[in-house]
Design a protein around this motif. Structure first.
Motif, PDB file in Angstrom:
ATOM      1  N   PHE A  25       0.884   4.021  -2.951  1.00  0.00           N
ATOM      2  CA  PHE A  25       0.678   5.442  -2.653  1.00  0.00           C
ATOM      3  C   PHE A  25       1.827   6.278  -3.222  1.00  0.00           C
ATOM      4  O   PHE A  25       1.595   7.346  -3.812  1.00  0.00           O
ATOM      5  CB  PHE A  25       0.571   5.643  -1.145  1.00  0.00           C
ATOM      6  N   ALA A  34       1.402   6.569  -6.936  1.00  0.00           N
ATOM      7  CA  ALA A  34       0.346   7.538  -7.268  1.00  0.00           C
ATOM      8  C   ALA A  34       0.855   8.970  -7.126  1.00  0.00           C
ATOM      9  O   ALA A  34       0.576   9.831  -7.972  1.00  0.00           O
ATOM     10  CB  ALA A  34      -0.873   7.311  -6.377  1.00  0.00           C
ATOM     11  N   VAL A  35       1.604   9.239  -6.066  1.00  0.00           N
ATOM     12  CA  VAL A  35       2.176  10.573  -5.863  1.00  0.00           C
ATOM     13  C   VAL A  35       3.166  10.905  -6.972  1.00  0.00           C
ATOM     14  O   VAL A  35       3.187  12.027  -7.507  1.00  0.00           O
ATOM     15  CB  VAL A  35       2.862  10.658  -4.486  1.00  0.00           C
ATOM     16  N   LEU A  62       0.830  -1.208   0.000  1.00  0.00           N
ATOM     17  CA  LEU A  62       0.000   0.000   0.000  1.00  0.00           C
ATOM     18  C   LEU A  62       0.862   1.256   0.000  1.00  0.00           C
ATOM     19  O   LEU A  62       0.540   2.241  -0.692  1.00  0.00           O
ATOM     20  CB  LEU A  62      -0.935  -0.010   1.212  1.00  0.00           C
TER      21      LEU A  62
END
Length: 393
Positions: free
Chosen positions: A37, A40-41, A33
Motif C-alpha cells: 500500500f 502504491a501511494v 500488505l
C-alpha cells in the motif's frame, strides 16, 4: 501383477517451501500488505495529492496551523505564467505541476459590475484584511467561457472559487499536511531502497572477498569493518556533507547506505567461510573455475535467503535513520517533505492547537511502516528456517 496406483511424491524446491511458510505467517502478510500500500501511494504520489505542486509546497499563511477537517473558500488567481502551460503527464507524476495560480482563502465575496470583491480569511487573533477587488477579466483564463460580464461571473464562480477541505490540517506555512505525508512516503521508501542497495553492494563485496580469500585480505576487511562500525552515523553524515559541500536528499541517501553495509558484510563473510568448505566449491576450484565465478555464481546464490532477511531489516533501519537525521536538520532539506522534518516542525509548535497533530501524524506513519518491514523481516527469517513445519490446513 497390478501396477501400483500410489502417486509419486512431488519434488519441490526449497524456495517453494519458503513461500508456503511465508504465506502462512499472518503478521508477515499484514506487513507485506502495508508495504505494498505504501509503495502504491509513493508511486501515485502527485496524482492523488490534494496539492500537486512540486514538494506540496503551496502554502497559504492565512490558514496556517489549522486542525484536521478545516475547510474554507479559496480564490484561484492566475499567475504571470498563465494557465496555457502544458505539463508532461510523466513529469507531473514524478515532480508535480508548476503552480499556475496563487490561492487566497476568503470568508466571502460579491460581484459589483465587472469586478469581484472578496473578504480575505481572518487568521486567529488577527485583524481582518481589507477587502480586495479583482477585475473579472483578469481572473478568466485564456480558454475561459463568456465574453460579457454575466459570462465572466458564471465562469469565476464555477472555476475560480472553490471550497477546500484540509483533511489532516495545515502546517506552520499553511501547507496541506495530507499532501506532504503522501509525498513523504516516496522519500522514506526511496531512501530505504537506495540505502539498502548501497549496503548490499558494498557489504556483499567486502564480506565475500574477505571470507573467500582469507589471510591478510580477510584481516584488512575486518579492520575496515571495525573502523566503519565505530563511527556514529550522524558523524558520517556530517563528514560526507562537509566533503561534498552539500546537504540534501541524495547526500542522506548515500550516508545512510554507507552506515549500514558493515552488518551485511559480517553476515556474508560468515556465510562464505562456512560454504567455501563445501564439496561443490572444492570441485569448482579443482576444475579451474575462475574465482570471481565461484564467488558470484556458486557462493552468493546460496545466501539469497539470509540477504533478503537482512535487507528487509535494514530497510526499516534506514527509514528510522533518515527520520532522525531529518529531525536534526541533517537529512532532507526544505521544502522537500520528510516525515522526520515534519515531526520537528510539529515539535516546535507543541504549544499551538495543531502542534499535536503535526507531531503524531508523521510519527504514526514512521511507526507503521517500520513495523511492517519488521513483521515481514521476521516472517522471511522463519520462512527460510527449514526446521519450521508447513501447515497442511
Amino acid at each position: 501383477m497390478a501396477a501400483s496406483t500410489q502417486p509419486k511424491p512431488v519434488s519441490r524446491s526449497p524456495s517453494y517451501y519458503a513461500r508456503q511458510r511465508l504465506f502462512q505467517n499472518k503478521p508477515a502478510m499484514v506487513g507485506l500488505l502495508v508495504i505494498l500500500f505504501a509503495v502504491a501511494v509513493a508511486v501515485a504520489g502527485y496524482a492523488i495529492m490534494p496539492d500537486p505542486s512540486p514538494n506540496a509546497n503551496n502554502g497559504m499563511v492565512q490558514i496556517q496551523k489549522k486542525q484536521p477537517g478545516f475547510n474554507t473558500q479559496v480564490l484561484h488567481i492566475p499567475t504571470a505564467f498563465g494557465t496555457g502551460q502544458k505539463t508532461n503527464p510523466l513529469t507531473a507524476l514524478l515532480f508535480g505541476k508548476p503552480a499556475t495560480h496563487t490561492f487566497l482563502p476568503i470568508e466571502g465575496y460579491s460581484f459589483r459590475g465587472d469586478s469581484l470583491r472578496v473578504q480575505p480569511f481572518r487568521s486567529n487573533n488577527a485583524m481582518a484584511d481589507q477587502e480586495r477587488v479583482y477585475a473579472l477579466r483578469d481572473l478568466v483564463d485564456e480558454d475561459g467561457e463568456g465574453t460579457d460580464s454575466e459570462g465572466y461571473k458564471a465562469y469565476v464562480e464555477a472555476h475560480k472559487i472553490s471550497r477546500e477541505t484540509f483533511w489532516l490540517g495545515t502546517d506552520k506555512a499553511g501547507r496541506d499536511v495530507l499532501s506532504r505525508l503522501i509525498l513523504g512516503t516516496r522519500i522514506s521508501l526511496g531512501i530505504g531502497f537506495v540505502a539498502v542497495l548501497i549496503s548490499l553492494v558494498v557489504g556483499v563485496t567486502v564480506g565475500a572477498v574477505g571470507g573467500y580469500f582469507g589471510g591478510w585480505v580477510d584481516k584488512l576487511m575486518l579492520f575496515l569493518m571495525t573502523v566503519v562500525w565505530s563511527v556514529p552515523g550522524i558523524m558520517l553524515v556530517i563528514a560526507i556533507s562537509l566533503a561534498l559541500d552539500s546537504k540534501g536528499a541524495w547526500v542522506a541517501f548515500v550516508a545512510v547506505g554507507l552506515t549500514m553495509w558493515v552488518e551485511v558484510a559480517r553476515v556474508v563473510r560468515g556465510q562464505v567461510l562456512s560454504l567455501k568448505e563445501k564439496t561443490y566449491i572444492e570441485a569448482a576450484q579443482v576444475l579451474g573455475v575462475p574465482q570471481y565465478r565461484v564467488i558470484f555464481f556458486h557462493l552468493l546464490p546460496n545466501m539469497f535467503g539470509p540477504l533478503i532477511v537482512i535487507a528487509t531489516a535494514n530497510f526499516a533501519s534506514a527509514i528510522l535513520i533518515e527520520a532522525g537525521l531529518s529531525f536534526l536538520g541533517l537529512g532532507v532539506q526544505p521544502p522537500a517533505p520528510s516525515w522526520g522534518m515534519m515531526v520537528n516542525e510539529g515539535f516546535q509548535l507543541i504549544g499551538a492547537r495543531a502542534g499535536l497533530f503535526l507531531v503524531v501524524l508523521p510519527s504514526v506513519c514512521i511507526s507503521v511502516l517500520v513495523l511492517a518491514f519488521n513483521l515481514l523481516g521476521n516472517g522471511l527469517r522463519d520462512a527460510y528456517d527449514p526446521k519450521i513445519p508447513i501447515s497442511n490446513a
